[in-house]
Structure formats: C-alpha cells, structure tokens
Enzyme design. Structure first.
Site, PDB file in Angstrom:
ATOM      1  N   GLU A  85     -11.923  -5.474  -4.886  1.00 23.45           N
ATOM      2  CA  GLU A  85     -12.505  -4.141  -4.645  1.00 23.45           C
ATOM      3  C   GLU A  85     -11.826  -3.055  -5.487  1.00 23.45           C
ATOM      4  OE1 GLU A  85     -11.786  -6.292  -1.924  1.00 23.45           O
ATOM      5  OE2 GLU A  85     -13.917  -6.805  -2.014  1.00 23.45           O
ATOM      6  N   LEU A 120      11.724 -20.262  -5.210  1.00 23.18           N
ATOM      7  CA  LEU A 120      10.645 -19.453  -4.619  1.00 23.18           C
ATOM      8  C   LEU A 120       9.377 -19.519  -5.480  1.00 23.18           C
ATOM      9  CD1 LEU A 120       9.917 -17.106  -2.511  1.00 23.18           C
ATOM     10  CD2 LEU A 120      10.381 -15.563  -4.421  1.00 23.18           C
ATOM     11  N   ARG A 156     -11.908   1.746  -8.529  1.00 27.51           N
ATOM     12  CA  ARG A 156     -11.031   2.899  -8.796  1.00 27.51           C
ATOM     13  C   ARG A 156     -11.373   3.519 -10.156  1.00 27.51           C
ATOM     14  NH1 ARG A 156      -5.367   2.320  -5.861  1.00 27.51           N
ATOM     15  NH2 ARG A 156      -6.220   1.432  -3.959  1.00 27.51           N
ATOM     16  N   HIS A 193       2.446   3.411  -8.994  1.00 31.94           N
ATOM     17  CA  HIS A 193       2.315   1.989  -9.323  1.00 31.94           C
ATOM     18  C   HIS A 193       3.538   1.522 -10.121  1.00 31.94           C
ATOM     19  CE1 HIS A 193      -1.600   1.999  -7.599  1.00 31.94           C
ATOM     20  NE2 HIS A 193      -2.178   2.682  -8.561  1.00 31.94           N
ATOM     21  N   ASP A 239       0.839  -1.204   0.000  1.00 37.05           N
ATOM     22  CA  ASP A 239       0.000   0.000   0.000  1.00 37.05           C
ATOM     23  C   ASP A 239       0.875   1.256   0.000  1.00 37.05           C
ATOM     24  OD1 ASP A 239      -2.340   1.428  -0.003  1.00 37.05           O
ATOM     25  OD2 ASP A 239      -2.694   1.239   2.149  1.00 37.05           O
TER      26      ASP A 239
HETATM   27  C1  FPP Z   1      -2.072   0.113  -3.290  1.00 43.15           C
HETATM   28  O1  FPP Z   1      -1.571   1.434  -3.324  1.00 43.15           O
HETATM   29  C2  FPP Z   1      -1.585  -0.641  -4.398  1.00 43.15           C
HETATM   30  C3  FPP Z   1      -2.355  -1.258  -5.325  1.00 43.15           C
HETATM   31  C4  FPP Z   1      -3.816  -1.226  -5.320  1.00 43.15           C
HETATM   32  C5  FPP Z   1      -1.771  -1.981  -6.439  1.00 43.15           C
HETATM   33  C6  FPP Z   1      -0.482  -2.657  -6.173  1.00 43.15           C
HETATM   34  C7  FPP Z   1       0.312  -2.572  -7.404  1.00 43.15           C
HETATM   35  C8  FPP Z   1       1.662  -2.480  -7.466  1.00 43.15           C
HETATM   36  C9  FPP Z   1       2.529  -2.588  -6.307  1.00 43.15           C
HETATM   37  C10 FPP Z   1       2.344  -2.247  -8.744  1.00 43.15           C
HETATM   38  C11 FPP Z   1       2.074  -3.214  -9.809  1.00 43.15           C
HETATM   39  C12 FPP Z   1       2.279  -4.603  -9.390  1.00 43.15           C
HETATM   40  C13 FPP Z   1       2.838  -5.532 -10.173  1.00 43.15           C
HETATM   41  C14 FPP Z   1       2.940  -6.916  -9.694  1.00 43.15           C
HETATM   42  C15 FPP Z   1       3.375  -5.226 -11.491  1.00 43.15           C
HETATM   43  P1  FPP Z   1      -2.591   2.629  -3.391  1.00 43.15           P
HETATM   44  O2  FPP Z   1      -2.709   3.048  -4.795  1.00 43.15           O
HETATM   45  O3  FPP Z   1      -3.873   2.253  -2.728  1.00 43.15           O
HETATM   46  O4  FPP Z   1      -1.845   3.723  -2.571  1.00 43.15           O
HETATM   47  P2  FPP Z   1      -2.517   4.858  -1.680  1.00 43.15           P
HETATM   48  O5  FPP Z   1      -3.053   4.196  -0.448  1.00 43.15           O
HETATM   49  O6  FPP Z   1      -1.365   5.759  -1.373  1.00 43.15           O
HETATM   50  O7  FPP Z   1      -3.580   5.526  -2.498  1.00 43.15           O
END
Ligand code: FPP
Length: 225
Positions: free
Chosen positions: A60, A124, A64, A29, A12
């Site tokens: 969920e 892994l 977005r 991201h 997150d």
């Molecule tokens: C939460 O951060 C993250 C996600 C919903 C997506 C996770 C994706 C990645 C780590 C990158 C892509 C992954 C791969 C495997 C290529 P948020 O956007 O909710 O952050 P915030 O809480 O600051 O809004």
C-alpha cells in the site's frame, strides 16, 4: 519460559518524528534506518532470537507521494549496499519477503545480491518485508499450489508463503493499534505489543523491556495450559 524466536516489527512513526522537528518526512526514514541497524545488531547478539522481520515497504506504500517513494527506494538500496559487510561480520542472513518484481532492476539486483552473499550466514535471519502485503502473499501462495483435485492443507499453504515461520512477538511503534496487512497468517498466536514511541526513538532498552514482559506471558495457543 517463552522464547521470542521470531520477532516482527511494524516500524511506524518516521514521518511524525521528522515533522515534530520541523523536518521533511524523509528525514524520519533516514533516522529510522539507523534504528533498523541497532535493533538488528541487538537481535543478532541475542541467541534466542532467530528471525527478525521488519515491515520496510508495504504493497500500500506506493500510494505515498512520488518523492517519498523514490526516497525510500534509494534509502533501501543504500542501506543494503552499506549493510552487507555488517551482515557478514555479525553472521546475519538477509532474506527479503514480498514481491520485489515491482522494484527497479537495480534495486532488485541489490536485494538478490545481498541475499545471496549472506546466504551462508547461520545466525540471525533479518527479513525485510519489501513490497509486502499479507493478502498479496496469501494470494501468491494459493496460486502457486492450486490444483483441481487436491485440498490445500495448512502445511502446503505455510510452505508456499514468503515467510514460513510463525511470529512470537509482534511489535508496532507509533501509537496505532492495527496490523496493517502484516504477517496475518503467521501472527495467529503472536503476542501483540504496541508502543507510542515513534520508530526513530525506539531503542534496544525498550525492546529489552518488551522481551522481559514477553517471557512472563502464559501462552496457551487455544488450550488450557
Ligand atoms: C512508517 O512510518 C514507515 C515506513 C512506511 C517505512 C519504514 C522505513 C524505515 C524504517 C526506514 C528505511 C528502512 C530500511 C530497512 C532501510 P510513517 O512514514 O508512516 O510514519 P508516520 O505514521 O509518522 O507518517
């Protein structure tokens, strides 16, 4: 000493990381995907860790904005295509969990292709949670095994879940202290580690520190010792 054979991470803080830099959320991201690679490579080299499950897209997350969802889909496809070589080089098996039927046929094909091509790797297991939610996983599992005259046992349910391994160490970055529908069954006795670090800033050094602290915890699983 405790062994963290299964590490699960709620990644997150990508959006906030980007906004703090005056950038669009999607830049976070993109930066987050690089950290996925470095943490995975570290775990692959760390023989004790057998499975790393990463929450990449939840059931969920469809709520977005469309542009963000589309960006995440493209990023995932790009990541998986470019990562195959790295999986094979580092003996990493890629295993998706979640209901991928909701994705485009092209993304589904890439996911299945990378899983198949890395299936022989016995190092892994990197498991990406894709259109994953623990409630959805449990409902799909129950629907798979329901039969009129038979009681469902714990082993039967475990077997029908997408992820069949209990979690040892569950990490959430980004400052919030919640599980957000992630691996609820498998985390019954997981040690929970929360950090304010935003995912794009999460490092191997911080993970090493957590692993070190994890080894010192006395895990009793409801018993006395
Ligand atoms: C939460 O951060 C993250 C996600 C919903 C997506 C996770 C994706 C990645 C780590 C990158 C892509 C992954 C791969 C495997 C290529 P948020 O956007 O909710 O952050 P915030 O809480 O600051 O809004």
């Amino acid at each position: 000493m405790n062994r963290a054979t299964h590490i699960a991470i709620i990644m997150d803080g990508n959006g906030r990381w980007a906004e703090l830099r005056g950038e669009k959320r999607v830049k976070g991201h993109e930066a987050g995907a690089k950290v996925v690679r470095s943490i995975t490579e570290y775990c692959a080299a760390h023989k004790e860790v057998q499975r790393l499950t990463l929450y990449a897209f939840s059931t969920e997350n469809w709520k977005r904005p469309k542009v963000e969802v589309e960006f995440l889909m493209k990023l995932l496809e790009k990541y998986l295509k470019s990562e195959l070589e790295n999986y094979l080089k580092n003996n990493i098996r890629f295993e998706p969990i979640g209901d991928i039927r909701a994705f485009s046929s092209s993304l589904q094909k890439t996911i299945k292709d990378v899983a198949e091509k890395s299936a022989h790797c016995d190092g892994l297991i990197q498991s990406l949670a894709l259109n994953y939610g623990a409630h959805d996983e449990m409902l799909r599992a129950i629907n798979k095994i329901k039969k009129a005259d038979e009681d469902i046992t714990e082993a039967m349910l475990y077997n029908a879940l997408d992820c069949k391994d209990s979690v040892d160490l569950l990490i959430r970055t980004g400052g919030d202290h919640r599980l957000s529908n992630f691996l609820l069954w498998q985390s019954a006795y997981a040690e929970l580690f929360f950090t304010d670090t935003l995912w794009p800033d999460f490092s191997v050094k911080e993970l090493e520190k957590m692993l070190n602290n994890f080894t010192k915890i006395e895990r009793k699983f409801g018993g006395l010792k």
